[in-house]
Write an enzyme that holds these catalytic residues in place. Structure first.
Site, PDB file in Angstrom:
ATOM      1  N   CYS A 154     -60.283  45.082 -52.810  1.00 30.24           N
ATOM      2  CA  CYS A 154     -61.464  44.715 -52.017  1.00 30.24           C
ATOM      3  C   CYS A 154     -62.045  45.984 -51.408  1.00 30.24           C
ATOM      4  O   CYS A 154     -61.611  47.093 -51.723  1.00 30.24           O
ATOM      5  CB  CYS A 154     -61.130  43.669 -50.961  1.00 30.24           C
ATOM      6  SG  CYS A 154     -60.065  44.245 -49.641  1.00 30.24           S
ATOM      7  N   CYS A 212     -63.913  40.503 -53.309  1.00 31.48           N
ATOM      8  CA  CYS A 212     -65.270  40.518 -52.762  1.00 31.48           C
ATOM      9  C   CYS A 212     -66.211  41.052 -53.835  1.00 31.48           C
ATOM     10  O   CYS A 212     -65.782  41.704 -54.788  1.00 31.48           O
ATOM     11  CB  CYS A 212     -65.362  41.368 -51.495  1.00 31.48           C
ATOM     12  SG  CYS A 212     -65.022  43.119 -51.734  1.00 31.48           S
ATOM     13  N   CYS A 272     -64.654  47.313 -61.126  1.00 34.12           N
ATOM     14  CA  CYS A 272     -63.582  47.017 -62.076  1.00 34.12           C
ATOM     15  C   CYS A 272     -63.470  48.067 -63.168  1.00 34.12           C
ATOM     16  O   CYS A 272     -62.433  48.171 -63.828  1.00 34.12           O
ATOM     17  CB  CYS A 272     -63.799  45.642 -62.713  1.00 34.12           C
ATOM     18  SG  CYS A 272     -63.325  44.282 -61.620  1.00 34.12           S
TER      19      CYS A 272
END
Length: 260
Positions: free
Chosen positions: A9, A81, A88
């Site tokens: 996150c 989130c 990613c």
């Protein structure tokens, strides 16, 4: 061998810390668990408070920068989130990239937001572990499963077997109002695809869900059945009208027993 899982996150100070502690608590030795943030901050004290309330160990929780561990391989990366989900690419070689969007509890006053986040994560992690247990096998993939379910007759066959647990070709022929060769053809396809298995008992051959069917497929079938309770009403009524219907004498495992 343990799989590596990373919770990601923005600040690595609340949501991902709760997720890391919870996954360690719930998964036992299945995973090596870490968490990190794109812009790490100190762990919020309310994380420790909520974990202590729920009896979850908070040892060794610390904020890490995702940049510092970007060269490590993770089998599963779960972002918590929207901002983190955009990063990613740092873990492009991961086997699975998953996004669970949780509202940041830090701006809220008090501890209640952290408790709500804990409860939401607990539900998600429990489902993840149930569907990705050590004994799950990729008998059939999602694309193949949904191709199978896209045929109305095959879908009704699956719903009936999911509901009754085991049925014969004769039972299905009578209640579906189709020819025996057609029913047998579809049953053979489902059996060869690893979704069903047959079992002989005397003169009768029963078809049932395959014992090695992954829990996620069982879960999908049960969800479709429960979400469409009237789908096979007529067939169920016809089933009750079959006189001297042969029922299986062998033991049938329940879904809960198989998923345990």
């Amino acid at each position: 061998m343990k799989k590596n899982i990373l919770f990601l996150c923005t600040g690595n100070s609340a949501r991902s810390q709760l997720a890391e502690a919870l996954m360690r608590h719930m998964a036992s030795d299945q995973y090596q668990v870490m968490s990190a943030g794109m812009k790490p901050e100190d762990v919020d004290p309310r994380v420790h408070q909520v974990l202590a309330e729920r009896g979850v160990c908070a040892d060794n929780l610390q904020s890490l920068s995702a940049i510092d561990i970007h060269d490590q391989h993770f089998d599963v990366v779960i972002t918590l989130c929207d901002k983190a989900s955009n990063e990613c690419a740092l873990f492009a070689d991961s086997d699975a990239l998953i996004h669970w969007d949780f509202k940041d509890p830090k701006p809220m006053e008090g501890v209640e937001g952290f408790r709500d986040t804990f409860d939401g994560l607990q539900t998600r992690i429990a489902l993840f572990l149930m569907l990705n247990g050590e004994n799950q096998h990729n008998v059939v993939g999602p694309v193949e499963l949904f191709k199978i379910m896209s045929d109305p007759l095959r879908l009704r066959i699956l719903m009936l077997i999911e509901d009754e647990q085991a049925l014969t070709v004769g039972d299905l022929t009578k209640i579906l109002d189709v020819s025996q060769p057609k029913v047998s053809r579809h049953l053979a396809l489902l059996r060869d695809g690893g979704v069903l298995q047959d079992q002989r008992e005397g003169l009768w051959i029963f078809y049932r869900l395959a014992e090695q069917l992954p829990v996620w497929i069982r879960h999908t079938l049960a969800t479709v059945r429960n979400g469409n309770p009237g789908m096979i009403n007529q067939e169920k009524l016809k089933l009750t009208q079959i006189k001297d219907r042969k029922k299986p004498g062998f033991s049938l495992k329940t879904h809960s027993q198989i998923g345990a």
